[in-house]
Structure formats: structure tokens, C-alpha cells
Design a protein around this motif. Sequence first.
Motif, PDB file in Angstrom:
ATOM      1  N   ARG A  59       0.794  -1.227   0.000  1.00 12.58           N
ATOM      2  CA  ARG A  59       0.000   0.000   0.000  1.00 12.58           C
ATOM      3  C   ARG A  59       0.823   1.270   0.000  1.00 12.58           C
ATOM      4  O   ARG A  59       0.329   2.324  -0.411  1.00 12.58           O
ATOM      5  CB  ARG A  59      -0.930   0.020   1.220  1.00 12.58           C
ATOM      6  CG  ARG A  59      -1.867  -1.177   1.291  1.00 12.58           C
ATOM      7  CD  ARG A  59      -2.824  -1.044   2.452  1.00 12.58           C
ATOM      8  NE  ARG A  59      -3.728  -2.194   2.566  1.00 12.58           N
ATOM      9  CZ  ARG A  59      -4.728  -2.288   3.421  1.00 12.58           C
ATOM     10  NH1 ARG A  59      -4.976  -1.285   4.234  1.00 12.58           N
ATOM     11  NH2 ARG A  59      -5.487  -3.363   3.447  1.00 12.58           N
ATOM     12  N   VAL A  60       2.056   1.189   0.465  1.00 14.93           N
ATOM     13  CA  VAL A  60       2.876   2.395   0.618  1.00 14.93           C
ATOM     14  C   VAL A  60       4.152   2.236  -0.188  1.00 14.93           C
ATOM     15  O   VAL A  60       4.836   1.205  -0.102  1.00 14.93           O
ATOM     16  CB  VAL A  60       3.216   2.650   2.102  1.00 14.93           C
ATOM     17  CG1 VAL A  60       3.992   3.956   2.245  1.00 14.93           C
ATOM     18  CG2 VAL A  60       1.939   2.683   2.937  1.00 14.93           C
ATOM     19  N   ALA A  61       4.469   3.241  -0.979  1.00 15.91           N
ATOM     20  CA  ALA A  61       5.706   3.271  -1.758  1.00 15.91           C
ATOM     21  C   ALA A  61       6.654   4.266  -1.107  1.00 15.91           C
ATOM     22  O   ALA A  61       6.468   5.485  -1.199  1.00 15.91           O
ATOM     23  CB  ALA A  61       5.421   3.671  -3.212  1.00 15.91           C
ATOM     24  N   GLU A 267      -0.799  11.209  -1.435  1.00 14.78           N
ATOM     25  CA  GLU A 267      -0.718  10.882  -2.860  1.00 14.78           C
ATOM     26  C   GLU A 267       0.703  10.548  -3.311  1.00 14.78           C
ATOM     27  O   GLU A 267       0.911   9.654  -4.136  1.00 14.78           O
ATOM     28  CB  GLU A 267      -1.261  12.066  -3.673  1.00 14.78           C
ATOM     29  CG  GLU A 267      -1.373  11.795  -5.163  1.00 14.78           C
ATOM     30  CD  GLU A 267      -2.024  12.939  -5.912  1.00 14.78           C
ATOM     31  OE1 GLU A 267      -2.014  12.917  -7.152  1.00 14.78           O
ATOM     32  OE2 GLU A 267      -2.543  13.853  -5.246  1.00 14.78           O
ATOM     33  N   ASP A 268       1.699  11.218  -2.764  1.00  8.14           N
ATOM     34  CA  ASP A 268       3.078  10.982  -3.187  1.00  8.14           C
ATOM     35  C   ASP A 268       3.609   9.617  -2.760  1.00  8.14           C
ATOM     36  O   ASP A 268       4.620   9.145  -3.305  1.00  8.14           O
ATOM     37  CB  ASP A 268       3.995  12.068  -2.626  1.00  8.14           C
ATOM     38  CG  ASP A 268       3.687  13.434  -3.211  1.00  8.14           C
ATOM     39  OD1 ASP A 268       3.056  13.472  -4.290  1.00  8.14           O
ATOM     40  OD2 ASP A 268       4.043  14.454  -2.584  1.00  8.14           O
ATOM     41  N   PHE A 269       2.942   8.964  -1.792  1.00  9.44           N
ATOM     42  CA  PHE A 269       3.436   7.689  -1.275  1.00  9.44           C
ATOM     43  C   PHE A 269       2.494   6.527  -1.591  1.00  9.44           C
ATOM     44  O   PHE A 269       2.681   5.427  -1.057  1.00  9.44           O
ATOM     45  CB  PHE A 269       3.640   7.777   0.245  1.00  9.44           C
ATOM     46  CG  PHE A 269       4.714   8.750   0.648  1.00  9.44           C
ATOM     47  CD1 PHE A 269       6.046   8.365   0.704  1.00  9.44           C
ATOM     48  CD2 PHE A 269       4.393  10.064   0.953  1.00  9.44           C
ATOM     49  CE1 PHE A 269       7.033   9.260   1.075  1.00  9.44           C
ATOM     50  CE2 PHE A 269       5.371  10.970   1.327  1.00  9.44           C
ATOM     51  CZ  PHE A 269       6.691  10.566   1.379  1.00  9.44           C
ATOM     52  N   GLN A 273      -1.913   4.714  -7.999  1.00  6.25           N
ATOM     53  CA  GLN A 273      -2.587   6.003  -8.070  1.00  6.25           C
ATOM     54  C   GLN A 273      -4.079   5.843  -7.843  1.00  6.25           C
ATOM     55  O   GLN A 273      -4.734   5.012  -8.468  1.00  6.25           O
ATOM     56  CB  GLN A 273      -2.326   6.650  -9.438  1.00  6.25           C
ATOM     57  CG  GLN A 273      -2.508   8.155  -9.462  1.00  6.25           C
ATOM     58  CD  GLN A 273      -1.416   8.862  -8.673  1.00  6.25           C
ATOM     59  OE1 GLN A 273      -0.381   8.283  -8.403  1.00  6.25           O
ATOM     60  NE2 GLN A 273      -1.659  10.117  -8.310  1.00  6.25           N
ATOM     61  N   GLY A 274      -4.630   6.632  -6.906  1.00  7.26           N
ATOM     62  CA  GLY A 274      -6.051   6.561  -6.619  1.00  7.26           C
ATOM     63  C   GLY A 274      -6.480   5.345  -5.842  1.00  7.26           C
ATOM     64  O   GLY A 274      -7.644   4.940  -5.922  1.00  7.26           O
ATOM     65  N   THR A 310      -2.179  13.872  11.037  1.00 10.32           N
ATOM     66  CA  THR A 310      -1.691  13.929   9.661  1.00 10.32           C
ATOM     67  C   THR A 310      -0.173  14.008   9.677  1.00 10.32           C
ATOM     68  O   THR A 310       0.399  14.818  10.411  1.00 10.32           O
ATOM     69  CB  THR A 310      -2.254  15.152   8.916  1.00 10.32           C
ATOM     70  OG1 THR A 310      -3.687  15.079   8.885  1.00 10.32           O
ATOM     71  CG2 THR A 310      -1.741  15.187   7.487  1.00 10.32           C
ATOM     72  N   THR A 311       0.481  13.152   8.890  1.00  9.61           N
ATOM     73  CA  THR A 311       1.918  13.219   8.673  1.00  9.61           C
ATOM     74  C   THR A 311       2.155  13.347   7.172  1.00  9.61           C
ATOM     75  O   THR A 311       1.212  13.399   6.380  1.00  9.61           O
ATOM     76  CB  THR A 311       2.635  11.980   9.221  1.00  9.61           C
ATOM     77  OG1 THR A 311       2.236  10.821   8.467  1.00  9.61           O
ATOM     78  CG2 THR A 311       2.287  11.754  10.690  1.00  9.61           C
ATOM     79  N   ASN A 312       3.419  13.370   6.784  1.00  9.29           N
ATOM     80  CA  ASN A 312       3.729  13.483   5.360  1.00  9.29           C
ATOM     81  C   ASN A 312       3.417  12.200   4.598  1.00  9.29           C
ATOM     82  O   ASN A 312       3.413  12.197   3.364  1.00  9.29           O
ATOM     83  CB  ASN A 312       5.203  13.842   5.173  1.00  9.29           C
ATOM     84  CG  ASN A 312       6.122  12.757   5.703  1.00  9.29           C
ATOM     85  OD1 ASN A 312       5.813  12.122   6.715  1.00  9.29           O
ATOM     86  ND2 ASN A 312       7.252  12.547   5.054  1.00  9.29           N
TER      87      ASN A 312
END
Length: 387
Positions: A59-61, A267-269, A273-274, A310-312
Amino acid sequence: MIEVLAKLGRGPVFLAGEVLECMITFTNPLSASSTSASSEMLAWASAQIHCQFHASENRVALPPSDGSKHDVQAENETVFVPNRGERGQCILSTPPKILFCDLRLDPGESKSYSYCETLPIDGPPSFRGQSVKYVYKLTIGCQRVNSPIKLLRVPFRVLVLQGFKDYQFPQDEAVAPSNPFLEEEEGLKKDSRLADLATELLMVATSRRSLHLYNISNTRGKVGTFCIFKAVYKIGEDVIGTFNFSEGDIPCLQFSVSLQTEESIQEDFQRRQGQPVSFSTHARHQEACLHTAQSSFSLPIPLSSTPGFTTNIVSLKWRLHFEFVTSGELAGTCLVRGSQSDTVTWTGVEQMEVDTFSWDLPIKVLPTNPILASYVSQFPSTNSITI
């Protein structure tokens, strides 16, 4: 043999910005069956706080990290690496503090050391989600002469009140919350003042009540109204709401309310996409409400749950998820049958056309007093190891 005992005096839950205090005791036990007890020698002991981050690869890149080279250190090397052997990445750590060097303990003797460290106010909260995990630990490393390093890990929980670091603290000590009957050290006084101010801010934010009314309707008409008295809560509180179906044009047969968290990757991680967000249900109320004019529900927010943050990489939000089942026809929902004039039998219909729809209402969930959260914490206040 030496026993190492670490005890968190106030409990295993803290607010970011507070001072964590741990009493660490080293003991050379005197066994009743031992006939040749001897002194034990420890070369050194050190302590450090770190936050370990772990993400689901599906789920996380995450960008490649070069901070894993310390994990290949040999066990017998005199290098203190608190997160050695643990999964994930160390994203936050405090400077290590040396407790002692060259400690000799005679049989039955013990020595205690107090470790104090301020928890970073800009770190993430403790969180175990479906996509990411943030885990805090106090790691105590010690080594006997000519022996490998031993690590004692003390897990604890951190609550974060976001926006708290931007709060302007009062400069006048006279107006700051304090206990006039205690003589406190400067560091402990500042820590107590921070905790008191955080508790006061939470009380102010969650005690404001204002009536929120919402019309419940679908494409065919109005079903009823929903009333809630506030939208900001602390963990441990109950979310209370009421329904009024007497003003509706469409009969409501059944409703359910779920208290949920929404875990979404920035979105960046995102791996894809989506990709969809992850939902977790913490409490649920379901009720059949045909011919009911008014109803209500009360859903407790667990003290063990994580407030919104919320984190980055990830964000966590709270919501109320409603599901309604309404009648697809305006006619009566029961039949009257009787073979005699003085006998009336009421029976439900065998089939009914129904419509279903859902609705989401965002709410805000903040931390609570860490002492209160300590009562239900899964982490023990005392941890030990034998070296």
C-alpha cells in the motif's frame, strides 16, 4: 547474573512534549542456594528513545533508505544501536544518554538510575494501522565485560495534540497552572505546566456545545432529522446523537450508525494512483425503527484508539457512517385480516419494496489526559531482562 528492571513511574502513555521518566535498577541477586556468590561487573549502560516506522509494501511506496546499515552490526560489537534487529525504519530518536561506566555490584547489591528525556513535540503519534505503524520504545543497552550487548526495550504510547507546538505559552509564571503546595524542580515544573495547559486546551475544545441539525432525505423525499450536540470529542468520550422520524414523509425501517476511522496514504506515497482508503469500525449501533417517532444512539470512542492526525505519509480521520433502509412505498406496512367481526389480526407483509442509502458525517477526535489512557494501555509499566 544481573537483573535489569525498568519502571515508568507514571504509566506507559505520554503526551508529545512531556518528559518521560524511567527508573532503571541493576541488581546482583543473592540466591539462597548459591554457595559461591561473587561480584558482577558491567562495562557500561546507555538509554535512548526512538520511534520505529513500518509500512505495508502493498500500500505504501517509500523512497529507498540508507539508514539500515547499522542493523548489520555484529552482536558482540560495542556499538549501541537501539533499533537493531527491528523491522522498519527509525524515523525519530533522542540523543543517547550514558547511565554509568564500570559498575561493580556485590552479591545482593543494586543500583538505580533515573532516565529523563523530553518527547519530541513534532513527532508522529503511536499508531498501528492497516498501512503504517508508528511504535515508540525506550531502549536500554548494557554490556558485561567481554560479553555481547543486551537490549531491554520498554514500549510506550505517545499522544499528539496537533497544533500544540504553535500555542503561545504564558510568559508570566504566576498565571501558569501550577501546584503551590509542591516545590518542583525547574524541568519538572515546566513539564507539569505543559501537561496542564494541554489538558486545559483539550477541555476547552471539547466542551463547546452547539446544536447541529441535519435533514435526512433521499430522492423520494424526507426521511427525518438528525441532531448532534458537538463535533469535537476526546478519546474516551461517547458520541451521542438523536433521530426524529415523525417529520419524515418516507418511512424508515432500519438504521445503523458506525464510528469509523479513515486511514489514507498521501498521494506521493501511494503504491497505486487513486488507491482506496482503509476503514476501521470501532463501535456500531443498529436498530429497527418502523413506526418509531424518535430514537438515539451512544457510541463510545475507545481510549485505546488513536486520535486524528496527519503526517507526510498518512492521515487519519474520524467519521460517523450512517446506513438507512426505507420503505419504497407510502402505503401502510401491515395488513388487517379477520374471519369474524369482533376478531382482528395484525400481520406483517411478506414482501416490501425498500431503498437503501448511506451518509458520512466527519467528526474530530482529539487526545485525552495521558494518565487516563494509561489505565487501558496494553503496555506494562515495568519491564525486565537478565544478563
